[in-house]
Design a protein around this motif. Sequence first.
Motif, PDB file in Angstrom:
ATOM      1  N   TYR A  32       0.814  -1.208   0.000  1.00 13.08           N
ATOM      2  CA  TYR A  32       0.000   0.000   0.000  1.00 13.08           C
ATOM      3  C   TYR A  32       0.854   1.268   0.000  1.00 13.08           C
ATOM      4  O   TYR A  32       0.757   2.099  -0.894  1.00 13.08           O
ATOM      5  N   CYS A  33       1.703   1.409   1.017  1.00  9.39           N
ATOM      6  CA  CYS A  33       2.530   2.615   1.085  1.00  9.39           C
ATOM      7  C   CYS A  33       3.839   2.455   0.328  1.00  9.39           C
ATOM      8  O   CYS A  33       4.581   3.422   0.148  1.00  9.39           O
ATOM      9  N   CYS A  80       0.590   0.212   7.716  1.00 14.92           N
ATOM     10  CA  CYS A  80      -0.730   0.669   7.254  1.00 14.92           C
ATOM     11  C   CYS A  80      -1.816  -0.142   7.949  1.00 14.92           C
ATOM     12  O   CYS A  80      -2.233  -1.198   7.439  1.00 14.92           O
ATOM     13  N   CYS A 466      -4.192   4.820   3.494  1.00 20.67           N
ATOM     14  CA  CYS A 466      -4.004   4.577   2.066  1.00 20.67           C
ATOM     15  C   CYS A 466      -5.222   5.131   1.326  1.00 20.67           C
ATOM     16  O   CYS A 466      -6.328   4.601   1.448  1.00 20.67           O
TER      17      CYS A 466
END
Length: 631
Positions: A32-33, A80, A466
Amino acid sequence: MRSDGSSSSRNNSVGVESVVVDCGRHKSSCGYCKSSGRTSISHGLWANSITVHDYQDLLDRGWRRSGSFLYKPEMERICCPAYTIRLRAADFVHSKEQLRVSRRLQRFLDGTLDIKKPIELMKDPNTSKDSCNRADNEVLNLSTEESLTNNSEKKNEAEQILHYLSDQIDNVVQTCVKSGVFPLDIQLPKASAKKVLQAKKKLLVEESEDLQYTSNIAFQIAATIRRGQSCDNDQLRLSRHSAEQNELSPKAIAEKLASSLTQLAETSGLLIKACNGHINFYSSNKQSSSDGNVQVKTVLVEAAAGYPSKKCCLKRSSEQPPAKKRRLEIRLKRSSFDPEEFALYKKYQIKVHDDTPDCVTESSYKRFLVDTPLVFVPPTGDGTVPPCGFGSFHQQYLIDGRLVAVGVIDILPKCLSSKYLFWDPDFAFLSLGKYSALQEIGWVRENQIHCPSLEYYYLGYYIHSCSKMRYKAAYHPSELLCPLQYQWISFDIARPLLDKKPYVVLSDFANLQNGELSPPDVSDNVKEVQYDDIHPDSNDPFMCEDEEMIDREYESLSDESDAESSGLRSVEIEDGDIGNILIGLQGSCLRYKDLQLAFGSSGSCYLETQLHRYMRVVGAKLSERMVYLLR
């Protein structure tokens, strides 16, 4: 799927069906990140088999599955934090965007949606990626298209009104011809009504504030009559004198026509007056407000409903026959390998996620979306199981027999859990991800009649940090699962908390649901997270978290990183005795305390550490029901 003696490890005399293999705590890179390093940390279990009731309870403790692998993010350690999100289907309220998606697909099925150009671009294998992106932008910007559609509809509506008023004037002119007011042997011009612009109203008379439409047909009729009656200069002078004598000046003609439009005035609510040779249409003083204008317009629109715009009239001869309607079929089938589904999945992964063809294999597809540990429960007819049964399913969407999307779902005692969706990139303009989510919510509503316990729609994980995962909260009203106490908290309460801190023990704020005004303090010494609006163009429901679990290489963490030693509250420590944990060993099932007695030992320190951690992450009750398989 790792077997590890799955079938032979079950003790059927005990009636146990859930068999799991502990994989410990693992870390990997975050999808995600995209942070550097292995910052995504989770607990993992391989499930050889699991009952739908046990998996339902695992969902309600923050677990999810990818194929037969079960995983639970370690919330306070993960970069996340991922909160399980759900909504009660009966309470679901459509947003404007979701309604637009439904209407758009319906127009496509009705044959009224013009999508020829984008589809041709997407089907052409020689089309460059940039061209495809331009086509995607063209067809995926729903709000822009809806705005253009609305503007077009308004334009057509205005043209219909003007055409209607023009026809009413022409009818009166023909009546005057038949009655002898106008010459029979002269072809008179057609009337043309026009909308009076706001800027021009200010230049006219005082009452022009209510002036809506006007026509200068009287000037055209008077000029036509003069030309028809004049053969030479003498006759021209004679005809002018005759016109004045016979009151056929523009002013007189306009007054005659206006007085003959009484029926139109009565039906439309307009005031019709002659003014210096013009026929003017006013909204009455009582209707000078905006509401009054709307009422007049509504009457005119209804009256003009049968009048196509002049533009349409000109094109009528060249119009093509109505488009053939399309048929949408939705099929629900138990999870199994289907070559047609795999072909669609491969096309989706390559075109949408830029996977290379070599990476999209049948084995990885089966491991991800076909394999399932859930034990199927057939329908019983007694209101405890829906007509399709409980288990893992693939919901197929077909348009005119062509497979365009597949939703991978689990149907459980309390919910439909959405796992993944893949769709045909040629139909990206239909936003099938959003449409399928609406269909799945509708399915829960419909089947609650057959199975009252089936109330919820689980959307997977909501990741506030996110932005691309925030669109899940657009399905309203939703709830987030507290990662510590496993209570469900309204998203409306959780959102401002998550704006300040990525990881929050939501149950600390549960009292806000009962109307308490002052929430507990959230530390300001945390990373601020910028909140964007719900992702408007996201096509995929609830799939990214599962995709990231595929083919990962896991690395076990050392025991020193255990939550107890660090003092973290990422997992609530529950009361329970590890002696009651059900152990699977060499084809037999027994409690850990019985295993200790059988071997005459106080047990392995390492094993007991593992069992304590296992009990914490699955809960005491589940640890006593599921078989913990020793390898």
